[in-house]
Design an enzyme around this catalytic site. Structure first.
Site, PDB file in Angstrom:
ATOM      1  N   HIS A 194     -17.938 -12.557   9.676  1.00  0.00           N
ATOM      2  CA  HIS A 194     -18.540 -13.208   8.507  1.00  0.00           C
ATOM      3  C   HIS A 194     -19.799 -12.465   8.077  1.00  0.00           C
ATOM      4  O   HIS A 194     -20.575 -12.029   8.921  1.00  0.00           O
ATOM      5  CB  HIS A 194     -18.897 -14.662   8.857  1.00  0.00           C
ATOM      6  CG  HIS A 194     -19.343 -15.469   7.691  1.00  0.00           C
ATOM      7  ND1 HIS A 194     -18.463 -15.908   6.715  1.00  0.00           N
ATOM      8  CD2 HIS A 194     -20.573 -15.892   7.324  1.00  0.00           C
ATOM      9  CE1 HIS A 194     -19.141 -16.588   5.808  1.00  0.00           C
ATOM     10  NE2 HIS A 194     -20.429 -16.596   6.152  1.00  0.00           N
ATOM     11  N   VAL A 239       5.595   7.735 -16.133  1.00  0.00           N
ATOM     12  CA  VAL A 239       6.877   7.027 -16.268  1.00  0.00           C
ATOM     13  C   VAL A 239       7.835   7.361 -15.126  1.00  0.00           C
ATOM     14  O   VAL A 239       9.046   7.269 -15.278  1.00  0.00           O
ATOM     15  CB  VAL A 239       7.531   7.358 -17.623  1.00  0.00           C
ATOM     16  CG1 VAL A 239       6.713   6.779 -18.757  1.00  0.00           C
ATOM     17  CG2 VAL A 239       7.693   8.872 -17.804  1.00  0.00           C
TER      18      VAL A 239
END
Length: 431
Positions: free
Chosen positions: A406, A218
């Site tokens: 690629h 938190v």
């Protein structure tokens, strides 16, 4: 632990590629032991490096007596007094606890999970920070029933659209989310269970549920309490205990600060390291380079990773105006995922178009790229190189003029052509 989760998910991929894989489950204790051994080796390496470079290491708690004098309290209680011409504060931060009944008695923090001796079982992660989501993600991947309690919005400060994509992906792949939920009390029950009273932040109603482990993520606070900074005249932000600085210099010219203790700066280890290196070079080596806290690349290691540089979509629009912001986007599926169509509870293990690329450009500045966002595998590796380009002022035309490798996911940023304002479908149907 994130890597442990990734490896577990890879079993399904391996089978689809023809490997005969036997998954005998996960050994929590083995993983934690390996992690602690690694941390121990890092600490030993740091101590050795300090010694080899002539640095005296003193394992003691330092606090100011005056602006040039420190009291160093050792484990045995013995106090050593020392003086210095220059002093650097780099005490970092620690996780905070919720200010509700039973929080400290019943809960652990995100720091504790790395040394937890027993498997956590059914777990609640409290908080919507990247630490909470990362923790919930790898626990789910390791096979534990995991829930995240979100008080308001996930990943505050990050791109809102991306944050929702990450939460959606995690939900589809097994992590549970309690939205608009704030735990307001914890209580230990028989058998080691933890009863959690939860309040809905929208409607105000309360309900109770049980978990084996509750992890608090938190927020964090600077570890400045006890340093007696007032004795040195060093100003701190009373709200969070952090130290305001200009170029890592406090309001006292010979006292410096770096890292998570700085006010209004990123809480990231490499940021602290870079700032520290630049600072000592300026002090001792005649250097002039100052830390640039803009365009710092960041990666969130959730189950589907998220890398970003620069502005969120919201900040770009607020800064430049909607008419000057062009957003290029693409949804896609990495080639490595293409063979895996195994479904669990109706959700594909490797979803089509789960990955996402977004470039945010400023039309008024020749489409300079002001925001980079990537959701997918290996986000840290993908994001790092583009950070260099953006630091050099890269424009959309520079991305367009670069040949992609690629078939990689990073290639996607060299072929982006669909803008968000066009309304054209940005999903892919092939590589």
């Amino acid at each position: 632990m994130h890597q442990a989760g990734i490896l577990g998910e890879s079993f399904s991929d391996a089978k689809e590629y023809g490997w005969h894989v036997r998954n005998d489950g996960h050994n929590w204790n083995k993983m934690v032991t390996s992690i602690q051994d690694h941390i121990g080796s890092l600490n030993f390496g740091y101590r050795t490096a300090l010694r080899d470079n002539g640095v005296t290491y003193l394992n003691a708690f330092g606090s100011f007596i005056d602006a040039h004098t420190l009291a160093a309290t050792k484990k045995n209680g013995k106090i050593e007094t020392m003086t210095a011409n220059r002093i650097l504060i780099a005490v970092g931060g620690r996780p905070s606890y919720l200010d509700v009944p039973g929080a400290e008695e019943c809960c652990i923090t995100s720091d504790d999970i790395f040394s937890l001796p027993e498997a956590p079982g059914r777990t609640l992660c409290v908080g919507a920070s990247y630490i909470s989501l990362e923790t919930a993600g790898f626990l789910t991947a390791l096979g534990y029933d995991t829930t995240v309690a979100i008080r308001s919005i996930p990943l505050r400060g990050f791109d809102t659209e991306i944050a929702e994509k990450i939460v959606g992906y995690m939900e589809r792949h097994g992590t549970k989310f309690m939205r608009d939920s704030q735990p307001c009390a914890f209580e230990k029950r028989a058998g080691g269970k933890i009863a959690v009273k939860v309040k809905n932040t929208v409607f105000g109603n309360e309900f109770e549920t049980e978990f084996d482990t509750v992890i608090l993520a938190v927020g964090r606070h600077a570890v400045t309490a006890g340093l007696n900074l007032g004795a040195a005249g060093v100003r701190v932000n009373p709200r969070n205990g952090k130290i305001p600085c200009v170029d890592e210099v406090t309001n006292i010219s010979h006292i410096y600060a770096v890292g998570d203790v700085l006010d209004m700066r990123q809480e990231l280890t490499p940021v602290a390291i870079k700032a520290g290196v630049n600072l000592v070079n300026r002090i001792f080596s005649g250097g002039s380079i100052k830390m640039d806290y803009d365009l710092v690349p960041t990666t969130v290691f959730t189950p589907i990773e998220y890398g970003c540089i620069g502005m969120s979509e919201e900040l770009a629009i607020e800064t430049f105006g909607d008419e000057n912001v062009e957003i290029y986007q693409s949804y896609f599926k990495p080639l490595e995922w293409a063979v895996n169509h195994v479904e669990h509870d109706g959700v594909a293990h490797r979803e089509d178009n789960a990955c996402y690329a977004k470039l945010i450009t400023n039309l008024a500045d020749d489409e300079r790229v002001v925001g980079f966002h990537y959701v997918g595998p290996n986000a840290g590796e993908v994001t790092q190189g583009y950070a260099v380009a953006m630091k050099m002022g890269a424009k959309k035309s520079d991305f367009d003029g670069t040949v992609g490798i690629h078939p990689t996911v990073s290639e996607e940023f060299t072929i982006l052509s669909i803008t968000k304002r066009s309304g054209v479908d940005a999903t892919k149907r092939g590589c």
